[in-house]
Design a protein around this motif. Structure first.
Motif: not given
Length: 856
Positions: A754-762, A782-799
């Motif tokens: 799983i990954s997640a789109a960066g333009d979703r709420r935390d 894994y980290q999406d190809q496009c983070q949609r405004g998120r910093a590198d690794g930010e989505v992975l931390c939330l996951l």
């Protein structure tokens, strides 16, 4: 106030059914209440007295600068003559930020009105001057320049009155009437069946005369010349008086009639030669100038035309008399109004000279001074309707002329003393046949009754009861939209329809993809509705397109709402709550045709509430027979679709149709609940469209939910004895539905990628892995190809934070790159295992999985 993100809402939208300009305005604290700005409103009204009241009826609260901007933009358009009435200002959750929405009829005019309204408000704030007259003149000039001309507008208005959808295809007069395979097109008073050859013949005046003469239709004799001396020789041979006109011309340009002298001939020859190198000299037929409008086999309207002239008063010069006439508000340049201004040119001066006058002469009281002999409205002439007086044989001659040239719509110019007699009786003749005739003189004649010529043209294009529409199904919701769209399209195709379909993975026509990417917005929908090979349209309608531009259509035959979920981009574009999302999605329901059907999920309370906003009827669907909404709906005698044991049931009164879940492969015998919901929604839509039940049964049984037909929608694969499931689920509700489906499938060990789109709420990102952490033994992030405004690794931390709340997961691994994450998961699978892969790049990821399966 700072204005940003100006958008054009080109169809029914969140705010209204009107086309509108939407802008975001950020007000300073003092601008949030005009009462805190002493003197502002007085200064604003001093600069624009017609702005009207700025407090909406029933509105309680502070009036902001955004309200002033809204009412100024609306008022400026109204004062410029635009038929607009709607504006709205809405506060957002951000302090001082407002959404301002103002109706427009022409997009460029609406945008300019916003710009001028900003300038007006700034002028009022700074007590600076604002030139209201100049602003209104700019708006009027732009509106007249870009709006449809009177001929095209008359046809479009007639089409709209019949419920035919209209779409302007260019900045000119090319308009699409209807959709798909039932569409027609016009350009001014030409249709898509107007013969190009007929048009070319009509343009050639000499060829037109030869063909008419060969058909026994009276025409004046004449000759083509290329220089003035040869022309004068031809005039003497034909016999004076004569007419001089360009061989290729229109709108009366370069035409002079009733020429009696060499001086007059030489003075006007140049005007004809400017239009065409070849000039026609022909016999002048005495009588009145008439225009007959022929549509198909009928004369629809006839008008007697008078050349531009003035009547002397013994006081004013000819030029002054012309200026008085041109002050008539019905006269303007071009074709924007019912009459055109009279101009002094070489032809007018020459005509005055023939009468022994100049522009400075003062004509006697009552003297009628003709400024040119041809009576075209485009050169300043007037028209009197004579339709009711036309002799049947005269009308028959006009129709014959149109048919000889090969035109479905044309203007036939007839010179004769009266329309009460045939041409032969009075020695009259047909002098021209014109393609794309102007309709102004028949719509708003100077004298007499206006004729419904637009309606006549529409009746010639569309049969009785036809509205140019194809079946149109719009599907919205949070989850299940694409699968539902594909299944409805499949059912329609089985019914023999050529289907156009828009989804988040492309635009399809007859099964062939013609565009790629996320095509769930209005631009893609318009592409389908403009395609001539589409008999039915099924359109995925996502929230982004609704917010960005509104709907691509005025109404749909069937509107489907699958469900509403918290993960559907909440927090973006001021859609922050489920209630906000429901109001947005119900735009589809609000724009169901009065005779259409809304298909609504009875298990979703927010979707159920949409039913009261539907102009048509409603079919509810639910996963249980005795659901209260289903029970109440059935008790009122309305149709419903529900799950009853191991079968889907469609019920209307006492009649039932049952389709066993075993006959619907996409549901895996009913074990995949969300696919059961999708099947019920599609079945209800097909029922609403009137499809045969045996066809619906066959379609549910033959629908392929695999990667080829429904990419990224619960695609199941076998990999070395393990089960792989690839899905594009990307919000908590979708993930929860996937988990429930997977729990029905046996497995020794369960893993998920799983990954997640960066333009979703935390909280939405964390919630996805919290759900997965209770259902899977191992998780690869894994980290999406496009983070949609998120910093590198930010989505992975939330996951990871979401997984920490889970109770089952024991192994968590982070991988950089989607394909490497997939390969890592595959390498750890053993026979009997199950792996869910939540893919990001749908096509690329599915192709990668297919390669790995082939290699295995």
């Amino acid at each position: 106030m700072e204005v940003s993100r100006i958008r054009a809402l080109r169809g029914p939208n969140l705010w209204s059914r009107h086309t509108a300009i939407q802008a975001i305005g950020k007000c300073a604290p003092e601008e949030c209440a005009l009462g805190r700005m002493p003197g502002f409103e007085d200064r604003l009204r001093a600069r624009f007295p017609e702005i009207g009241p700025m407090r909406p009826i029933g509105f309680e609260g502070d009036i902001s600068m955004a309200h002033a901007l809204c009412f100024a933009a609306l008022g400026l358009q109204m004062q410029a003559g635009c038929p607009v009435t709607f504006c709205h200002t809405a506060m957002t959750l951000e302090a001082g930020v407002y959404q301002a929405v103002v109706e427009y009829t022409e997009e460029a005019v609406g945008r300019l009105a916003f710009e001028l309204a900003e300038s007006l408000c700034r002028a009022a704030v700074g007590d600076a001057p604002f030139d209201l007259a100049e602003a209104l003149a700019r708006l009027r000039e732009l509106d007249e320049d870009i709006r449809l001309g009177p001929s095209t507008a008359a046809i479009v208005h007639a089409a709209e009155a019949r419920g035919i959808p209209c779409r302007r295809l260019t900045g000119g007069s090319l308009v699409q009437l209807g959709w798909g395979s039932r569409q027609r097109r016009i350009q001014a008073a030409e249709t898509d069946r107007t013969s190009a050859i007929g048009e070319a013949i009509a343009q050639d005046k000499e060829l037109t005369k030869r063909l008419l003469d060969a058909g026994g239709i009276p025409v004046p004799t004449g000759r083509v010349v290329t220089d003035p001396e040869a022309g004068w020789a031809a005039a003497c041979e034909i016999g004076l008086p004569v007419v001089v006109k360009p061989r290729d011309g229109n709108q009366g340009k370069g035409v002079t009639v009733n020429i009696l002298t060499r001086e007059h001939f030489m003075a006007v020859y140049g005007a004809a030669a400017e239009v065409s190198s070849e000039v026609i000299v022909e016999r002048f037929i005495p009588g009145n100038d008439h225009r007959f409008l022929v549509v198909g086999d009928n004369v629809i309207a006839a008008a007697r035309r008078e050349p531009p002239h003035v009547v002397g008063d013994g006081v004013h010069t000819v030029r002054e008399l012309v200026e008085q006439i041109n002050s008539d508000p019905r006269r303007s340049e071009g074709h924007a109004t019912s009459l055109t201004r009279i101009h002094f040119d070489d032809i007018a001066i020459a005509r005055l000279a023939v009468q022994g006058l100049t522009a400075g002469s003062v004509p006697a009281q009552g003297a009628r001074i003709v400024l040119r002999n041809n009576a075209n409205l485009s050169t300043g002439g007037t028209a009197t309707d004579v339709t009711d007086d036309v002799h049947p044989e005269l009308a028959a001659r006009a129709v014959e002329a149109a048919q000889m040239i090969g035109l479905d719509i044309c203007g036939v110019d007839v010179v004769c003393e009266t329309v009460l007699k045939s041409l032969e009786e009075q020695g009259g003749g047909i002098v021209e046949v014109n393609a794309a005739p102007g309709l102004r003189m028949h719509l708003t004649p100077s004298f007499g009754k206006g004729r419904a010529v637009g309606e006549a043209i529409i009746s010639s294009m569309f049969g009785p009861g036809e509205d140019g529409r194809i079946p149109l199904v719009a599907v919205t919701g949070t989850n299940g939209k694409t699968t539902t769209v594909r299944l409805i399209a499949h059912l329609l195709e089985l019914g023999g329809k050529r289907v156009g379909m828009t989804t988040t993975d492309g635009v399809y026509v007859q099964g062939r993809r013609i565009d790629t990417g996320d095509c769930s917005g209005p631009k893609s929908a318009r592409s389908v509705l403009a395609h001539p090979d589409v008999d039915a349209a099924v359109l995925e309608t996502a929230r982004g397109g609704l917010l960005r531009e509104g709907l691509a259509f005025d109404r749909c035959q069937v509107g489907v709402v699958t469900n509403l979920g918290l993960g559907d981009h909440l927090g973006l574009n001021y859609i922050t709550t489920l209630d906000d999302l429901a109001v947005l999605k119900r735009v589809v329901v609000q724009n169901v045709a009065p005779g259409g059907v809304a298909v609504l999920n009875a298990c979703d309370p927010k979707v159920v509430e949409m039913a009261i906003h539907c102009p048509g009827s409603v079919i509810f669907f639910a996963s249980e027979r005795h659901h209260p909404v289903i029970a109440a709906h059935r008790a009122q005698g309305h149709p419903a679709v529900f799950l009853d044991g191991d079968a889907i049931v469609a019920c209307n009164g006492g009649a039932e149709q049952r389709i066993a879940l075993a006959e619907v492969p996409m549901t895996r015998g009913g074990s995949i609940g969300f696919q059961v919901d999708n099947a019920m929604a599609a079945l209800a839509a097909a029922w609403a469209l009137g499809l045969d039940w045996e066809l619906i049964r066959a379609g549910l049984g033959s629908f392929d939910a695999g990667a080829a037909s429904a990419p990224g929608r619960f695609n199941v694969f076998d990999y070395r004895g393990a089960t792989l499931i690839a899905d594009y689920g990307h919000n908590p509700d979708a993930v929860l539905a996937l988990v429930r489906a997977i729990e029905t499938m046996p497995a020794q060990r369960r893993s998920v990628v799983i990954s997640a789109a960066g333009d979703r709420r935390d909280e939405d990102i964390r919630r996805q892995t919290e759900i997965l952490g209770d259902a899977f033994d191992a998780v690869i992030l894994y980290q999406d190809q496009c983070q949609r405004g998120r910093a590198d690794g930010e989505v992975l931390c939330l996951l990871r934070a979401g997984l920490a709340r889970g109770k089952r997961t024991t192994a968590v691994e982070e991988i950089r790159g989607e394909f490497l994450a997939i390969d890592t998961a595959l390498a750890r699978l053993a026979p009997g295992d199950l792996c869910l892969i939540l893919i990001d790049q749908v096509e690329e990821a599915l192709a990668h999985i297919a390669r790995r399966i082939a290699e295995a």
